[in-house]
Design an enzyme around this catalytic site. Structure first.
Site, PDB file in Angstrom:
ATOM      1  N   GLU A   1       0.830  -1.205   0.000  1.00  0.00           N
ATOM      2  CA  GLU A   1       0.000   0.000   0.000  1.00  0.00           C
ATOM      3  C   GLU A   1       0.869   1.261   0.000  1.00  0.00           C
ATOM      4  O   GLU A   1       2.000   1.253   0.500  1.00  0.00           O
ATOM      5  CB  GLU A   1      -0.920   0.007   1.229  1.00  0.00           C
ATOM      6  CG  GLU A   1      -1.954  -1.104   1.209  1.00  0.00           C
ATOM      7  CD  GLU A   1      -2.871  -1.055   2.424  1.00  0.00           C
ATOM      8  OE1 GLU A   1      -2.691  -0.147   3.271  1.00  0.00           O
ATOM      9  OE2 GLU A   1      -3.764  -1.923   2.527  1.00  0.00           O
TER      10      GLU A   1
ATOM     11  N   ARG B   1      -2.583   4.309 -25.452  1.00  0.00           N
ATOM     12  CA  ARG B   1      -2.834   3.511 -26.659  1.00  0.00           C
ATOM     13  C   ARG B   1      -4.111   2.680 -26.546  1.00  0.00           C
ATOM     14  O   ARG B   1      -4.582   2.129 -27.531  1.00  0.00           O
ATOM     15  CB  ARG B   1      -1.627   2.609 -26.945  1.00  0.00           C
ATOM     16  CG  ARG B   1      -0.430   3.359 -27.499  1.00  0.00           C
ATOM     17  CD  ARG B   1       0.857   2.595 -27.351  1.00  0.00           C
ATOM     18  NE  ARG B   1       1.282   2.539 -25.958  1.00  0.00           N
ATOM     19  CZ  ARG B   1       2.474   2.126 -25.546  1.00  0.00           C
ATOM     20  NH1 ARG B   1       3.367   1.716 -26.434  1.00  0.00           N
ATOM     21  NH2 ARG B   1       2.786   2.113 -24.266  1.00  0.00           N
ATOM     22  N   GLN B   2      -4.661   2.604 -25.339  1.00  0.00           N
ATOM     23  CA  GLN B   2      -5.936   1.912 -25.145  1.00  0.00           C
ATOM     24  C   GLN B   2      -7.057   2.959 -25.119  1.00  0.00           C
ATOM     25  O   GLN B   2      -7.741   3.146 -24.122  1.00  0.00           O
ATOM     26  CB  GLN B   2      -5.906   1.101 -23.856  1.00  0.00           C
ATOM     27  CG  GLN B   2      -4.856  -0.009 -23.859  1.00  0.00           C
ATOM     28  CD  GLN B   2      -4.909  -0.858 -22.612  1.00  0.00           C
ATOM     29  OE1 GLN B   2      -5.976  -1.188 -22.099  1.00  0.00           O
ATOM     30  NE2 GLN B   2      -3.739  -1.235 -22.103  1.00  0.00           N
TER      31      GLN B   2
ATOM     32  N   ASP C   1       3.977   5.472 -40.063  1.00  0.00           N
ATOM     33  CA  ASP C   1       2.686   4.874 -40.409  1.00  0.00           C
ATOM     34  C   ASP C   1       1.716   6.009 -40.719  1.00  0.00           C
ATOM     35  O   ASP C   1       2.022   7.190 -40.502  1.00  0.00           O
ATOM     36  CB  ASP C   1       2.151   3.962 -39.300  1.00  0.00           C
ATOM     37  CG  ASP C   1       1.972   4.677 -37.972  1.00  0.00           C
ATOM     38  OD1 ASP C   1       1.337   5.751 -37.951  1.00  0.00           O
ATOM     39  OD2 ASP C   1       2.453   4.162 -36.950  1.00  0.00           O
TER      40      ASP C   1
ATOM     41  N   LYS D   1       2.476   0.141 -43.298  1.00  0.00           N
ATOM     42  CA  LYS D   1       2.715  -1.110 -42.594  1.00  0.00           C
ATOM     43  C   LYS D   1       1.392  -1.792 -42.278  1.00  0.00           C
ATOM     44  O   LYS D   1       0.332  -1.153 -42.226  1.00  0.00           O
ATOM     45  CB  LYS D   1       3.498  -0.862 -41.304  1.00  0.00           C
ATOM     46  CG  LYS D   1       2.733  -0.081 -40.241  1.00  0.00           C
ATOM     47  CD  LYS D   1       3.581   0.166 -39.009  1.00  0.00           C
ATOM     48  CE  LYS D   1       2.772   0.907 -37.929  1.00  0.00           C
ATOM     49  NZ  LYS D   1       3.566   1.239 -36.755  1.00  0.00           N
TER      50      LYS D   1
ATOM     51  N   ASP E   1       7.697   9.999 -34.769  1.00  0.00           N
ATOM     52  CA  ASP E   1       6.617   9.232 -34.158  1.00  0.00           C
ATOM     53  C   ASP E   1       6.337   9.821 -32.788  1.00  0.00           C
ATOM     54  O   ASP E   1       7.059  10.706 -32.322  1.00  0.00           O
ATOM     55  CB  ASP E   1       7.016   7.755 -34.049  1.00  0.00           C
ATOM     56  CG  ASP E   1       5.830   6.802 -34.105  1.00  0.00           C
ATOM     57  OD1 ASP E   1       4.694   7.265 -33.854  1.00  0.00           O
ATOM     58  OD2 ASP E   1       6.034   5.609 -34.381  1.00  0.00           O
TER      59      ASP E   1
ATOM     60  N   THR F   1       8.728  -1.190 -28.346  1.00  0.00           N
ATOM     61  CA  THR F   1       9.721  -2.265 -28.466  1.00  0.00           C
ATOM     62  C   THR F   1      10.787  -1.938 -29.515  1.00  0.00           C
ATOM     63  O   THR F   1      11.822  -2.612 -29.558  1.00  0.00           O
ATOM     64  CB  THR F   1       9.036  -3.582 -28.869  1.00  0.00           C
ATOM     65  OG1 THR F   1       8.427  -3.423 -30.163  1.00  0.00           O
ATOM     66  CG2 THR F   1       7.966  -3.963 -27.853  1.00  0.00           C
TER      67      THR F   1
END
Length: 330
Positions: free
Chosen positions: A49, A106-107, A182, A205, A231, A236
């Site tokens: 905690e 990104r979500q 991209d 891509k 970008d 990665t």
């Protein structure tokens, strides 16, 4: 109390505090503002905690909490929420969450059934904790601003990159081109190309899965040219390295890369070190790992941008003026 009457001190007070996500960046920002970071006790108990307590009064102050949501992401997010709640309960006048790297960005939408929209969930939690404003850098998608019901200062590192590549001799160069890795980065690539007065191209891509993609072709002329790929995030490094290899096959003489957020997850450091990329330029929204190879990675600080924006928000001046009206890239 004056002559038997209460008097009110209306002088505004600015406080800068840092979480444990990236305290070095917070120190750089405070230095630019010629301030000291305010004290805060941050504890992690043996059971996992977290606890936060301000070491001086925040009553009536504008409190700017600097916390980049780097690894460990969920712990740093929870710490930010606790610090916001502590400031709210201590009667801070205004609480601004300064989040250079907005994790989960990104979500931002559902792409499959039964998926969450975690970027929206994070926004809801920050609001529920008690923040009244958010300051962040180069969101993955501009729509995340709309997840909040209060002001969001969406800052950009574009001018930092422009200044750097001008110094490297790219402006008006006959042998250079800006490339979007991209189609999602076309607007950013066009803006960088406009500032450097260069042509631009696109790497097309096909995404095969999270952090896995295959370069199919290049749209535009890169033969005999130095390439700058732009970008928002390097994760990665797979997409970046694959794109660089394809650009070389298309005749590019050098490949440079730039991104606001250098996440460098997995074996990204080694991939970049072993690649044909000449240099990767990132900002310090995220800390680099000291035990990884970094000879090809150049870091530019965004502390001056954040410091100027904090100053303008505190003094109720225009944030757009910091970027000459170009802080909206989407």
């Amino acid at each position: 109390m004056e002559n038997g009457h209460l008097t009110q001190n209306t002088e505004k007070r600015l406080m800068i505090v840092s979480g444990q996500g990236y305290p070095e960046l917070a120190e750089r920002i405070a230095d630019r503002l010629d301030m000291d970071l305010s004290g805060v006790e941050l504890v992690k108990f043996p059971g996992g905690e977290l606890y936060a307590r301000y070491l001086e009064s925040v009553r009536g102050a504008d409190v700017f909490i600097i916390q980049s949501l780097c690894e460990p992401v969920n712990e740093n997010l929870m710490q930010l929420l606790i610090m916001i709640d502590a400031a709210k309960r201590a009667s801070a006048k205004r609480i601004v969450a300064v989040i250079p790297w907005y994790a989960y960005s990104r979500q931002d939408r559902k792409t499959k059934p039964r998926e969450p929209i975690t970027a929206r969930l994070v926004a809801n939690m920050i609001q529920a904790a008690g923040a009244e404003r958010v300051m962040t850098m180069d969101l993955h998608t501009g729509q995340i601003e709309g997840y909040f019901t209060f002001p969001v200062d969406h800052l950009t590192a574009m001018h930092t990159f422009v200044d750097y590549f001008v110094e490297q001799g790219f402006k008006d160069a006959d042998d250079a081109v800006v490339v979007a890795p991209d189609t999602g980065e076309v607007k950013v690539a066009k803006q960088l190309a406009g500032h450097l007065r260069l042509p631009w191209a696109i790497v097309n891509k096909m995404r095969e899965g999270p952090d896995r993609s295959e370069v199919t072709h290049v749209i535009g002329d890169v033969a005999g040219k130095r390439v700058v790929m732009i970008d928002d995030i390097i994760a990665t490094g797979g997409t970046l390295v694959n794109a660089a290899e394809r650009l070389e096959k298309e005749g590019a003489t050098e490949v440079w890369a730039a991104a606001t957020h250098g996440e460098f997850s997995g074996d990204a450091y080694r991939k970049i070190e072993d690649s044909l990329i000449k240099e990767v330029v990132v900002t310090d929204t995220l800390p680099l790992k000291s035990d990884q190879p970094r000879s090809k990675i150049k870091t530019l600080t965004i502390a001056p941008i954040l410091a100027s924006t904090i100053k303008n928000v505190f003094t109720d001046e225009s944030v757009s003026e910091v970027f000459m009206g170009e802080n909206q890239l989407f």
